[in-house]
Design an enzyme around this catalytic site. Structure first.
Site, PDB file in Angstrom:
ATOM      1  N   GLY A   1       0.864   1.594  -3.777  1.00  0.00           N
ATOM      2  CA  GLY A   1       2.389   1.777  -4.158  1.00  0.00           C
ATOM      3  C   GLY A   1       2.448   3.157  -5.026  1.00  0.00           C
ATOM      4  O   GLY A   1       1.494   3.532  -5.841  1.00  0.00           O
ATOM      5  N   THR A   2       3.624   3.832  -4.641  1.00  0.00           N
ATOM      6  CA  THR A   2       3.601   4.988  -5.636  1.00  0.00           C
ATOM      7  C   THR A   2       4.963   4.977  -6.513  1.00  0.00           C
ATOM      8  O   THR A   2       4.864   4.138  -7.371  1.00  0.00           O
ATOM      9  CB  THR A   2       3.829   6.139  -4.606  1.00  0.00           C
ATOM     10  OG1 THR A   2       4.596   5.789  -3.575  1.00  0.00           O
ATOM     11  CG2 THR A   2       2.271   6.430  -3.901  1.00  0.00           C
ATOM     12  N   THR A   3       5.911   5.781  -6.246  1.00  0.00           N
ATOM     13  CA  THR A   3       6.700   6.310  -7.306  1.00  0.00           C
ATOM     14  C   THR A   3       8.095   5.138  -7.522  1.00  0.00           C
ATOM     15  O   THR A   3       8.724   4.846  -6.780  1.00  0.00           O
ATOM     16  CB  THR A   3       7.293   7.494  -6.701  1.00  0.00           C
ATOM     17  OG1 THR A   3       6.471   8.326  -6.525  1.00  0.00           O
ATOM     18  CG2 THR A   3       8.243   8.268  -8.210  1.00  0.00           C
TER      19      THR A   3
ATOM     20  N   LYS B   1       8.722  -2.685  -3.914  1.00  0.00           N
ATOM     21  CA  LYS B   1       7.904  -2.022  -5.136  1.00  0.00           C
ATOM     22  C   LYS B   1       8.725  -2.401  -6.498  1.00  0.00           C
ATOM     23  O   LYS B   1       8.429  -2.412  -7.457  1.00  0.00           O
ATOM     24  CB  LYS B   1       7.806  -0.741  -5.322  1.00  0.00           C
ATOM     25  CG  LYS B   1       6.854  -0.332  -4.082  1.00  0.00           C
ATOM     26  CD  LYS B   1       6.769   1.436  -4.198  1.00  0.00           C
ATOM     27  CE  LYS B   1       6.004   1.904  -2.907  1.00  0.00           C
ATOM     28  NZ  LYS B   1       5.892   3.340  -2.990  1.00  0.00           N
TER      29      LYS B   1
ATOM     30  N   ALA C   1       2.754  10.888  -0.774  1.00  0.00           N
ATOM     31  CA  ALA C   1       2.688   9.348  -0.818  1.00  0.00           C
ATOM     32  C   ALA C   1       4.049   8.767  -1.247  1.00  0.00           C
ATOM     33  O   ALA C   1       4.034   7.495  -1.212  1.00  0.00           O
ATOM     34  CB  ALA C   1       1.674   9.184  -1.982  1.00  0.00           C
TER      35      ALA C   1
END
Length: 285
Positions: A51-53, A84, A226
């Protein structure tokens, strides 16, 4: 957990008063269920979705947290709709960046940890106490983090004692840091933080804070592959939540769609989005 073979009842550990920490209970009676107690086979860590931002910012009366919906494995998009941002309890939330599977498992354990404390003690844990409990869980995952399966969450909530929104970040060793006004984690965070510095200002209302969070994610997705941007065709929007004295509230897709379209229109018009336009922040108005 199985019942006692002779009595058909739960083992005595379940009926004996103990610690208010569910993680401590689990480490004593079923340590293999703790994410950080698992070992990987020798060699490189297996490739897994990341997972990213995540972004978070305060406003008078609370805090906003938002996360994009993309998970990646290298240059491959593993999932376009991953969640997320999660409620930790009634007055706090947590966003995840890093190895997605372990991060989600850690969030679920954190939710149980806070609920267990509330049931045992008959009171809510303070916001600092919640932040410390999460730090301990991250520290327990250090072994896997050193093998490339790190979890770096962002925690935020409404402090019932101080009556303000607060944000906490972490490093992979469990170091806990309180952030002032706003923060971001994940691969697109360098771009999101730049946007937050320009867009955040004291006195934002909740609606404008939501618009700033969405704008920061939009800017991160613009430069970080991403980080997933808003998907107008599939109607996939970021997950955005507010935490105030009334508790955790996730914005629904219809309200978010309006905010996303407003942010995109501002970018097309060349406006920075730093000042609220007429009718700005339509998500909450």
């Amino acid at each position: 957990m199985t019942t006692d073979a002779h009595t058909g009842r739960l083992p005595s550990a379940f009926t004996t008063p103990g610690s208010s920490s569910f993680s401590e209970f689990l480490s004593t009676h079923a340590p293999d269920l703790l994410p950080g107690r698992r070992s990987l086979p020798p060699g490189a860590a297996p490739d897994s979705p990341h997972g990213t931002t995540i972004v978070a910012l305060t406003f008078p009366g609370g805090v906003v947290m938002a996360g994009d919906r993309r998970a990646t494995m290298g240059n491959y998009i593993a999932n376009r709709e991953i969640e997320k941002v999660f409620p930790a309890d009634t007055y706090s939330c947590v966003g995840i960046a890093g190895t997605a599977g372990i991060a989600v498992e850690m969030v679920r354990l954190f939710q149980v940890e806070l609920e267990h404390y509330e049931k045992i003690e008959g009171a809510l844990l303070s916001l600092d106490g919640k932040a410390n409990r999460l730090a301990a869980m991250i520290r327990g995952n250090l072994g896997l983090a050193m093998q490339g399966m790190a979890v770096v969450p962002l925690f935020a909530g409404y402090d019932l004692d101080r009556q303000v929104g607060r944000i906490f970040s972490y490093d992979v060793t469990g170091g806990r840091y309180e952030e002032r006004d706003h923060h971001s984690v994940g691969s697109g965070s360098v771009f999101a933080r730049g946007a937050l510095k320009k867009l955040w200002r004291p006195g934002l209302d909740a609606a404008d804070a939501v618009r700033v969070a969405v704008g920061a994610l939009y800017d991160a997705a613009d430069d970080d592959s991403a980080t997933g941007g808003p998907d107008l065709e599939r109607r996939i929007w970021p997950v955005v939540a507010t935490v105030t004295a009334e508790g955790y509230q996730r914005l629904d897709d219809d309200r978010l769609a309006g905010v996303v379209r407003q942010v995109i229109a501002e970018r097309r018009d060349g406006r920075s989005g730093g000042e609220p336009s007429a009718g700005a922040g339509g998500a909450d108005r």
